[in-house]
Design a protein around this motif. Structure first.
Motif, PDB file in Angstrom:
ATOM      1  N   ALA A 124      19.433 118.428  22.870  1.00 25.14           N
ATOM      2  CA  ALA A 124      19.004 117.669  21.455  1.00 25.14           C
ATOM      3  C   ALA A 124      20.054 117.240  20.636  1.00 25.14           C
ATOM      4  CB  ALA A 124      17.979 118.528  20.791  1.00 25.14           C
ATOM      5  N   PRO A 125      20.294 116.016  20.391  1.00 25.77           N
ATOM      6  CA  PRO A 125      21.595 115.616  19.449  1.00 25.77           C
ATOM      7  C   PRO A 125      21.122 116.312  18.022  1.00 25.77           C
ATOM      8  CG  PRO A 125      20.566 113.576  20.901  1.00 25.77           C
ATOM      9  CD  PRO A 125      19.649 114.759  21.040  1.00 25.77           C
ATOM     10  N   ARG A 126      22.277 116.410  17.521  1.00 30.17           N
ATOM     11  CA  ARG A 126      22.298 116.998  16.156  1.00 30.17           C
ATOM     12  C   ARG A 126      23.039 115.993  15.231  1.00 30.17           C
ATOM     13  NH1 ARG A 126      25.079 122.321  17.064  1.00 30.17           N
ATOM     14  NH2 ARG A 126      25.286 122.511  14.919  1.00 30.17           N
ATOM     15  N   ASP A 127      22.714 116.231  14.028  1.00 29.29           N
ATOM     16  CA  ASP A 127      23.504 115.182  12.792  1.00 29.29           C
ATOM     17  C   ASP A 127      24.823 115.870  12.628  1.00 29.29           C
ATOM     18  OD1 ASP A 127      22.584 117.149  11.107  1.00 29.29           O
ATOM     19  OD2 ASP A 127      21.182 115.639  10.048  1.00 29.29           O
ATOM     20  N   HIS A 128      25.743 115.064  11.880  1.00 35.58           N
ATOM     21  CA  HIS A 128      26.794 115.458  11.525  1.00 35.58           C
ATOM     22  C   HIS A 128      26.869 116.673  10.243  1.00 35.58           C
ATOM     23  CE1 HIS A 128      25.921 112.730   8.119  1.00 35.58           C
ATOM     24  NE2 HIS A 128      26.918 113.263   7.359  1.00 35.58           N
ATOM     25  N   PHE A 129      25.582 116.625   9.619  1.00 34.82           N
ATOM     26  CA  PHE A 129      25.309 117.715   8.458  1.00 34.82           C
ATOM     27  C   PHE A 129      25.148 119.083   9.207  1.00 34.82           C
ATOM     28  CE2 PHE A 129      22.495 120.317   6.152  1.00 34.82           C
ATOM     29  CZ  PHE A 129      22.856 119.920   4.729  1.00 34.82           C
ATOM     30  N   ASP A 130      24.394 119.228  10.308  1.00 34.90           N
ATOM     31  CA  ASP A 130      24.328 120.548  10.861  1.00 34.90           C
ATOM     32  C   ASP A 130      25.673 121.016  11.486  1.00 34.90           C
ATOM     33  OD1 ASP A 130      21.703 120.665  10.080  1.00 34.90           O
ATOM     34  OD2 ASP A 130      20.960 119.696  11.823  1.00 34.90           O
ATOM     35  N   ILE A 131      26.145 120.175  12.220  1.00 36.69           N
ATOM     36  CA  ILE A 131      27.413 120.318  12.994  1.00 36.69           C
ATOM     37  C   ILE A 131      28.589 120.674  12.136  1.00 36.69           C
ATOM     38  CG2 ILE A 131      29.360 119.249  14.288  1.00 36.69           C
ATOM     39  CD1 ILE A 131      27.279 117.540  15.660  1.00 36.69           C
ATOM     40  N   CYS A 132      28.943 119.928  11.003  1.00 33.40           N
ATOM     41  CA  CYS A 132      29.783 120.548   9.977  1.00 33.40           C
ATOM     42  C   CYS A 132      29.468 121.692   9.373  1.00 33.40           C
ATOM     43  CB  CYS A 132      29.780 119.311   8.931  1.00 33.40           C
ATOM     44  SG  CYS A 132      30.585 117.937   9.465  1.00 33.40           S
ATOM     45  N   GLU A 133      28.171 121.921   9.217  1.00 32.39           N
ATOM     46  CA  GLU A 133      27.916 123.530   8.437  1.00 32.39           C
ATOM     47  C   GLU A 133      28.072 124.500   9.647  1.00 32.39           C
ATOM     48  OE1 GLU A 133      24.190 123.600   6.906  1.00 32.39           O
ATOM     49  OE2 GLU A 133      24.876 123.338   4.708  1.00 32.39           O
ATOM     50  N   ASP A 134      27.811 124.186  10.814  1.00 33.06           N
ATOM     51  CA  ASP A 134      27.957 125.313  11.585  1.00 33.06           C
ATOM     52  C   ASP A 134      29.414 125.505  12.152  1.00 33.06           C
ATOM     53  OD1 ASP A 134      25.273 125.732  12.145  1.00 33.06           O
ATOM     54  OD2 ASP A 134      24.973 124.415  14.082  1.00 33.06           O
ATOM     55  N   LEU A 135      30.505 124.511  11.922  1.00 36.21           N
ATOM     56  CA  LEU A 135      31.726 124.497  12.198  1.00 36.21           C
ATOM     57  C   LEU A 135      32.269 125.072  10.940  1.00 36.21           C
ATOM     58  CD1 LEU A 135      32.732 121.241  13.844  1.00 36.21           C
ATOM     59  CD2 LEU A 135      32.719 123.538  14.970  1.00 36.21           C
ATOM     60  N   GLY A 136      31.591 125.306   9.878  1.00 37.37           N
ATOM     61  CA  GLY A 136      32.177 125.808   8.548  1.00 37.37           C
ATOM     62  C   GLY A 136      33.525 124.941   7.746  1.00 37.37           C
TER      63      GLY A 136
ATOM     64  N   VAL B 270      32.533 122.195   5.832  1.00 38.58           N
ATOM     65  CA  VAL B 270      31.918 121.659   4.630  1.00 38.58           C
ATOM     66  C   VAL B 270      30.985 122.495   3.952  1.00 38.58           C
ATOM     67  CG1 VAL B 270      32.108 119.345   5.344  1.00 38.58           C
ATOM     68  CG2 VAL B 270      30.034 120.473   5.666  1.00 38.58           C
ATOM     69  N   ASP B 271      31.012 122.318   2.687  1.00 36.47           N
ATOM     70  CA  ASP B 271      30.137 123.218   1.776  1.00 36.47           C
ATOM     71  C   ASP B 271      29.364 121.982   1.036  1.00 36.47           C
ATOM     72  OD1 ASP B 271      28.855 124.789   0.156  1.00 36.47           O
ATOM     73  OD2 ASP B 271      30.668 125.892  -0.638  1.00 36.47           O
ATOM     74  N   PHE B 272      28.053 121.830   1.678  1.00 39.98           N
ATOM     75  CA  PHE B 272      27.231 120.963   0.767  1.00 39.98           C
ATOM     76  C   PHE B 272      26.596 121.675  -0.409  1.00 39.98           C
ATOM     77  CE2 PHE B 272      27.140 119.217   5.192  1.00 39.98           C
ATOM     78  CZ  PHE B 272      27.414 117.932   5.012  1.00 39.98           C
ATOM     79  N   ALA B 273      26.126 123.149  -0.305  1.00 40.76           N
ATOM     80  CA  ALA B 273      25.277 123.789  -1.420  1.00 40.76           C
ATOM     81  C   ALA B 273      26.349 123.650  -2.825  1.00 40.76           C
ATOM     82  CB  ALA B 273      24.974 124.987  -0.756  1.00 40.76           C
ATOM     83  N   SER B 274      27.538 124.079  -2.577  1.00 37.99           N
ATOM     84  CA  SER B 274      28.240 124.210  -3.794  1.00 37.99           C
ATOM     85  C   SER B 274      28.389 122.648  -4.287  1.00 37.99           C
ATOM     86  CB  SER B 274      29.729 124.791  -3.419  1.00 37.99           C
ATOM     87  OG  SER B 274      29.457 126.325  -3.001  1.00 37.99           O
ATOM     88  N   ALA B 275      28.959 121.865  -3.681  1.00 35.44           N
ATOM     89  CA  ALA B 275      29.271 120.496  -3.963  1.00 35.44           C
ATOM     90  C   ALA B 275      27.805 119.862  -4.770  1.00 35.44           C
ATOM     91  CB  ALA B 275      29.751 119.852  -3.052  1.00 35.44           C
ATOM     92  N   SER B 276      26.855 120.146  -4.162  1.00 30.63           N
ATOM     93  CA  SER B 276      25.586 119.452  -4.606  1.00 30.63           C
ATOM     94  C   SER B 276      25.176 120.254  -6.191  1.00 30.63           C
ATOM     95  CB  SER B 276      24.400 119.809  -3.825  1.00 30.63           C
ATOM     96  OG  SER B 276      24.002 121.174  -3.683  1.00 30.63           O
ATOM     97  N   GLN B 277      25.584 121.325  -6.457  1.00 28.11           N
ATOM     98  CA  GLN B 277      25.547 121.923  -7.784  1.00 28.11           C
ATOM     99  C   GLN B 277      26.357 121.177  -8.608  1.00 28.11           C
ATOM    100  OE1 GLN B 277      25.928 126.047  -6.938  1.00 28.11           O
ATOM    101  NE2 GLN B 277      23.767 126.398  -6.349  1.00 28.11           N
ATOM    102  N   VAL B 278      27.447 121.072  -8.337  1.00 33.42           N
ATOM    103  CA  VAL B 278      28.642 120.481  -9.075  1.00 33.42           C
ATOM    104  C   VAL B 278      28.286 118.951  -9.405  1.00 33.42           C
ATOM    105  CG1 VAL B 278      31.022 120.108  -9.539  1.00 33.42           C
ATOM    106  CG2 VAL B 278      30.139 122.253  -8.533  1.00 33.42           C
TER     107      VAL B 278
END
Length: 139
Positions: free
Chosen positions: A99-111, A113-121
């Motif tokens: 099943a193809p995955r989007d870059h969001f999931d791949i980047c998070e699994d690879l560790g 990027v940090d989407f959660a902290s950046a979205s708070q700021v």
């Protein structure tokens, strides 16, 4: 046409204002300084007037643009996406054994990027690069 002419005038007056302000700040003689300040005020008043004219012209242009018809091609289908027609297909859609995955999931699994902290700021749609991705980006 008048819009472009006024914009050029505004840029010219802004350069003049900048130059006059610089000369005023450098001037030591009180009388010459007052004269330069008066000249600067005239430039500012003219600039304000031109900017108001430009705003009026911009509004007028927008109103006129909204009156233009939006002509579509006679072969364009009318209706929602379900009534669309395929003109041509260049390649067949690839079939994967996973099943193809989007870059969001791949980047998070690879560790990397940090989407959660950046979205708070900075709000949604922002991210912090971490680890190897940060090293790669800065180099």
């Amino acid at each position: 046409e008048r819009f472009v002419v006024i914009r050029k005038e505004i840029e010219s007056y802004r350069r003049s204002r900048h130059f006059a302000a610089k000369k005023t700040n450098e001037e030591k003689d009180v009388e010459k300084r007052k004269m330069l300040q008066t000249e600067g005020k005239k430039i500012r008043d003219t600039l304000d007037s031109l900017e108001n004219d430009l705003d009026e012209i911009a509004v007028d242009l927008c109103v006129k643009a909204q009156l233009l018809p939006n002509m579509t091609h006679h072969e364009a289908p009318v209706g929602d996406e379900t009534q669309g027609n395929v003109v041509c297909v260049h390649k067949e859609k690839p079939m994967y054994n996973f099943a193809p995955r989007d870059h969001f999931d791949i980047c998070e699994d690879l560790g990397v990027v940090d989407f959660a902290s950046a979205s708070q700021v900075a709000g949604p749609s922002f991210y912090y690069l971490k680890g190897a991705a940060a090293d790669r980006k800065s180099g």
